[in-house]
Design a protein around this motif. Structure first.
Motif, PDB file in Angstrom:
ATOM      1  N   THR A 188       0.820  -1.211   0.000  1.00  0.00           N
ATOM      2  CA  THR A 188       0.000   0.000   0.000  1.00  0.00           C
ATOM      3  C   THR A 188       0.854   1.262   0.000  1.00  0.00           C
ATOM      4  O   THR A 188       0.582   2.206  -0.749  1.00  0.00           O
ATOM      5  CB  THR A 188      -0.934   0.009   1.225  1.00  0.00           C
ATOM      6  OG1 THR A 188      -1.850  -1.081   1.113  1.00  0.00           O
ATOM      7  CG2 THR A 188      -1.720   1.305   1.289  1.00  0.00           C
ATOM      8  N   SER A 189       1.885   1.291   0.828  1.00  0.00           N
ATOM      9  CA  SER A 189       2.715   2.495   0.909  1.00  0.00           C
ATOM     10  C   SER A 189       3.459   2.739  -0.397  1.00  0.00           C
ATOM     11  O   SER A 189       3.632   3.887  -0.810  1.00  0.00           O
ATOM     12  CB  SER A 189       3.703   2.375   2.071  1.00  0.00           C
ATOM     13  OG  SER A 189       4.539   1.245   1.914  1.00  0.00           O
ATOM     14  N   LYS A 190       3.874   1.666  -1.071  1.00  0.00           N
ATOM     15  CA  LYS A 190       4.551   1.826  -2.356  1.00  0.00           C
ATOM     16  C   LYS A 190       3.598   2.436  -3.377  1.00  0.00           C
ATOM     17  O   LYS A 190       3.967   3.347  -4.130  1.00  0.00           O
ATOM     18  CB  LYS A 190       5.063   0.466  -2.847  1.00  0.00           C
ATOM     19  CG  LYS A 190       5.745   0.504  -4.215  1.00  0.00           C
ATOM     20  CD  LYS A 190       7.128   1.101  -4.128  1.00  0.00           C
ATOM     21  CE  LYS A 190       7.805   1.102  -5.505  1.00  0.00           C
ATOM     22  NZ  LYS A 190       8.135  -0.259  -5.981  1.00  0.00           N
ATOM     23  N   VAL A 191       2.368   1.945  -3.422  1.00  0.00           N
ATOM     24  CA  VAL A 191       1.383   2.474  -4.373  1.00  0.00           C
ATOM     25  C   VAL A 191       1.057   3.929  -4.050  1.00  0.00           C
ATOM     26  O   VAL A 191       0.988   4.777  -4.953  1.00  0.00           O
ATOM     27  CB  VAL A 191       0.097   1.620  -4.361  1.00  0.00           C
ATOM     28  CG1 VAL A 191      -0.955   2.239  -5.274  1.00  0.00           C
ATOM     29  CG2 VAL A 191       0.401   0.197  -4.810  1.00  0.00           C
ATOM     30  N   LEU A 192       0.847   4.234  -2.767  1.00  0.00           N
ATOM     31  CA  LEU A 192       0.559   5.614  -2.382  1.00  0.00           C
ATOM     32  C   LEU A 192       1.705   6.537  -2.764  1.00  0.00           C
ATOM     33  O   LEU A 192       1.484   7.676  -3.202  1.00  0.00           O
ATOM     34  CB  LEU A 192       0.302   5.697  -0.876  1.00  0.00           C
ATOM     35  CG  LEU A 192      -1.007   5.085  -0.371  1.00  0.00           C
ATOM     36  CD1 LEU A 192      -1.023   5.052   1.146  1.00  0.00           C
ATOM     37  CD2 LEU A 192      -2.202   5.866  -0.902  1.00  0.00           C
ATOM     38  N   GLU A 194       3.816   6.070  -5.261  1.00  0.00           N
ATOM     39  CA  GLU A 194       3.805   6.217  -6.712  1.00  0.00           C
ATOM     40  C   GLU A 194       2.690   7.156  -7.185  1.00  0.00           C
ATOM     41  O   GLU A 194       2.837   7.845  -8.190  1.00  0.00           O
ATOM     42  CB  GLU A 194       3.650   4.839  -7.365  1.00  0.00           C
ATOM     43  CG  GLU A 194       4.893   3.967  -7.215  1.00  0.00           C
ATOM     44  CD  GLU A 194       4.655   2.534  -7.659  1.00  0.00           C
ATOM     45  OE1 GLU A 194       3.477   2.159  -7.809  1.00  0.00           O
ATOM     46  OE2 GLU A 194       5.633   1.801  -7.846  1.00  0.00           O
ATOM     47  N   LEU A 195       1.578   7.159  -6.468  1.00  0.00           N
ATOM     48  CA  LEU A 195       0.462   8.035  -6.825  1.00  0.00           C
ATOM     49  C   LEU A 195       0.629   9.440  -6.262  1.00  0.00           C
ATOM     50  O   LEU A 195      -0.182  10.324  -6.545  1.00  0.00           O
ATOM     51  CB  LEU A 195      -0.862   7.439  -6.316  1.00  0.00           C
ATOM     52  CG  LEU A 195      -1.307   6.110  -6.934  1.00  0.00           C
ATOM     53  CD1 LEU A 195      -2.600   5.645  -6.289  1.00  0.00           C
ATOM     54  CD2 LEU A 195      -1.495   6.259  -8.444  1.00  0.00           C
ATOM     55  N   GLY A 196       1.650   9.667  -5.464  1.00  0.00           N
ATOM     56  CA  GLY A 196       1.861  10.975  -4.871  1.00  0.00           C
ATOM     57  C   GLY A 196       0.917  11.271  -3.734  1.00  0.00           C
ATOM     58  O   GLY A 196       0.595  12.429  -3.462  1.00  0.00           O
ATOM     59  N   ARG A 197       0.447  10.227  -3.037  1.00  0.00           N
ATOM     60  CA  ARG A 197      -0.551  10.411  -1.976  1.00  0.00           C
ATOM     61  C   ARG A 197      -0.046  10.028  -0.591  1.00  0.00           C
ATOM     62  O   ARG A 197      -0.822  10.012   0.363  1.00  0.00           O
ATOM     63  CB  ARG A 197      -1.787   9.566  -2.298  1.00  0.00           C
ATOM     64  CG  ARG A 197      -2.496   9.993  -3.564  1.00  0.00           C
ATOM     65  CD  ARG A 197      -3.184  11.314  -3.382  1.00  0.00           C
ATOM     66  NE  ARG A 197      -3.931  11.716  -4.564  1.00  0.00           N
ATOM     67  CZ  ARG A 197      -4.805  12.709  -4.580  1.00  0.00           C
ATOM     68  NH1 ARG A 197      -5.040  13.386  -3.471  1.00  0.00           N
ATOM     69  NH2 ARG A 197      -5.431  13.030  -5.685  1.00  0.00           N
ATOM     70  N   GLU A 202      -5.270  11.163   3.748  1.00  0.00           N
ATOM     71  CA  GLU A 202      -5.662   9.766   3.569  1.00  0.00           C
ATOM     72  C   GLU A 202      -4.455   8.838   3.695  1.00  0.00           C
ATOM     73  O   GLU A 202      -4.511   7.806   4.368  1.00  0.00           O
ATOM     74  CB  GLU A 202      -6.325   9.562   2.194  1.00  0.00           C
ATOM     75  CG  GLU A 202      -7.653  10.246   2.031  1.00  0.00           C
ATOM     76  CD  GLU A 202      -7.530  11.680   1.529  1.00  0.00           C
ATOM     77  OE1 GLU A 202      -8.554  12.282   1.192  1.00  0.00           O
ATOM     78  OE2 GLU A 202      -6.379  12.198   1.472  1.00  0.00           O
ATOM     79  N   GLY A 203      -3.359   9.216   3.035  1.00  0.00           N
ATOM     80  CA  GLY A 203      -2.159   8.399   3.076  1.00  0.00           C
ATOM     81  C   GLY A 203      -1.605   8.264   4.479  1.00  0.00           C
ATOM     82  O   GLY A 203      -1.167   7.189   4.895  1.00  0.00           O
TER      83      GLY A 203
END
Length: 486
Positions: A188-192, A194-197, A202-203
């Motif tokens: 989850t943290s990797k995806v967040l 990459e999405l800049g979130r 929320e992040g």
């Protein structure tokens, strides 16, 4: 959340394996495995990025392709198979004898697993560097509520549902319910990121909840494993885990108040190469060791170390120096997770899988909705994306496989229930990245954020500031940040 035992490795086993195997052949097998991993990582990540999906999803899928489910290029000895094309290739090209093949296979599996474990430790250290401690503390109450609900709801629904709908005995039902409580913070943290979130409200809530989830998951695992082994819960061990986990995190936070200046002073006095990154890794590995030594998880210590060093003046410089190291080791972790995923359990032609498929459907629904509901218990945060918080808590990743592995070793899980848990882990792991992309539809606009952070793939990534999020307008943010295509 993540567990150190997510990818099983044993130093005594590694030593015994290498004693019976030609060290040059072990090295050759490891090098070929790394070639497969890096090629799969880049191809999968690039394809995923081209289709507008987070690259980590491509790394996971490419791991499945090269792993036990498809090509058998990256196979691990603990998976119960000896079909490894790399070992076969060495037998044909380097003269590896069949007798030596088993020892080389075991040693190669252990080395790659250790590298993958090191990769997730570095990933969580880097995530800690990207996370602001003050922001995490600001959402501490909300994160705690999300974590508690995210553990209680799926555990209760899964356990009761398996017992009432499928007639599963209490102990295996409790164990399967426990497997539903996990959250894979690494994915989850990797995806967040990459999405800049990652720095959004929320992040930060997702990240804080995942850390608390980690602590709660450790306690749940200890209780269930104790119940399964002894038929009774060791109350003293549970109390010890609660106290040690809470004390470790609070101690790490307190450490940051006086360690920051000392770290900078030490780094300024060092003049040889690595004057900043080497002391940082020493600190991270010591913290990881301390966490493991008190029966917590090493990655929890690495994350805490990142949080502490994030408060220093050297943060941005340190992030830049950590990136190349993370680029080398983090992909090994994600590709390995995919490679160990056996899609054979989805084959309905196998009778035991049919019952497992039905139970898996139930577990998947509980796993998804049991976490999605957590976003809607957040309070005092007007305008926040509650659906995104719930979706961010969905992936179980390799963490769910830890519960499965322990349950299998104890012998309390039936084959259909094992298959159901595996399928639940597979789908929640692979669904979360694209779903996060959907629930954050304006991720491309993050390029006008007010602060640059460095993501785990090694490129500058723009992240919204809390001010920009609260105003619901990214147009007013600092235009110096530029999107990186993720």
């Amino acid at each position: 959340m993540q567990f150190l035992g997510a990818i099983n490795f044993s130093l005594p086993l590694l030593a015994s394996a290498t004693e019976t195997a030609d060290s040059s052949m072990v090295l050759a097998a490891v090098l070929l495995s790394l070639v497969v991993i890096y090629l799969a990582s880049k191809v999968g990540g690039e394809l995923s990025n081209r289709f507008g999906l987070p690259p980590v999803l491509g790394e996971l899928v490419s791991g499945v392709v090269v792993g036990v489910s498809v090509l058998h290029l990256l196979v691990f000895s603990e998976g119960g198979t000896d079909s490894n094309l790399i070992i076969t290739f060495l037998q044909g090209t380097a003269g590896l004898s069949p007798d030596a093949a088993a020892g080389v296979f075991a040693a190669q599996s252990e080395v790659i697993s250790v590298l993958a474990e090191l990769g997730v430790i570095i990933l969580l250290f880097e995530i800690g560097l990207e996370s602001n401690l003050k922001d995490l503390m600001a959402v501490g109450i909300q994160a705690s509520v999300v974590a508690v609900v995210g553990v209680v709801v799926p555990f209760t629904a899964g356990t009761v549902g398996l017992m009432t709908l499928f007639g599963i005995d209490a102990l295996p039902a409790i164990f399967a319910g426990a497997a539903l409580t996990a959250t894979s913070i690494g994915i989850t943290s990797k995806v967040l990121s990459e999405l800049g979130r990652l720095s959004s409200r929320e992040g930060q809530i997702i990240l804080g909840a995942a850390v608390i989830d980690d602590v709660l998951g450790i306690i749940v695992l200890a209780v269930v494993a104790s119940l399964a082994k002894d038929g009774a819960v060791d109350v003293s061990k549970v109390v010890y885990l609660i106290i040690s986990a809470s004390g470790f995190l609070l101690g790490a936070i307190a450490l940051g108040n006086f360690f920051n200046k000392s770290f900078v002073a030490i780094a300024d006095k060092l003049k040889t190469r690595g004057e900043l990154v080497i002391p940082a890794f020493i600190f991270a590995f010591v913290m990881a060791y301390l966490a493991a030594a008190i029966q917590l998880e090493a990655i929890l210590g690495a994350f805490a170390a990142g949080l502490v060093l994030e408060e220093t003046d050297k943060r941005k410089e340190l992030q830049k120096q950590v990136i190349p190291i993370a680029d080398m080791l983090v992909p090994i972790f994600f590709v390995t997770v995919g490679a160990k995923t056996d899609l054979g359990v989805l084959n309905p032609a196998i009778p035991s899988n049919r019952e497992g498929l039905i139970m898996a459907t139930f577990l998947i629904l509980v796993a998804i909705f049991g976490k999605v509901i957590t976003g809607f218990v957040v309070f005092g945060q007007p305008g926040i994306n509650r659906l995104a918080i719930g979706v961010g808590m969905i992936p179980r990743g390799e963490v769910g496989l830890v519960f499965l592995g322990i349950g299998s070793s104890i012998g309390i899980l039936s084959k259909p229930l094992e298959a159901a848990i595996i399928m639940m882990v597979i789908l929640t792991t692979f669904l979360a990245p694209p779903l996060l992309r959907i629930v954050f539809p304006d991720s491309e606009a993050v390029g006008v954020a007010s602060e640059l952070i460095l993501n785990t793939s090694g490129t500058p990534l723009a992240v919204e500031s809390p001010t920009a999020i609260n105003s619901k307008s990214n147009d007013a943010a600092n235009p110096e940040a530029t999107p990186d295509g993720h």
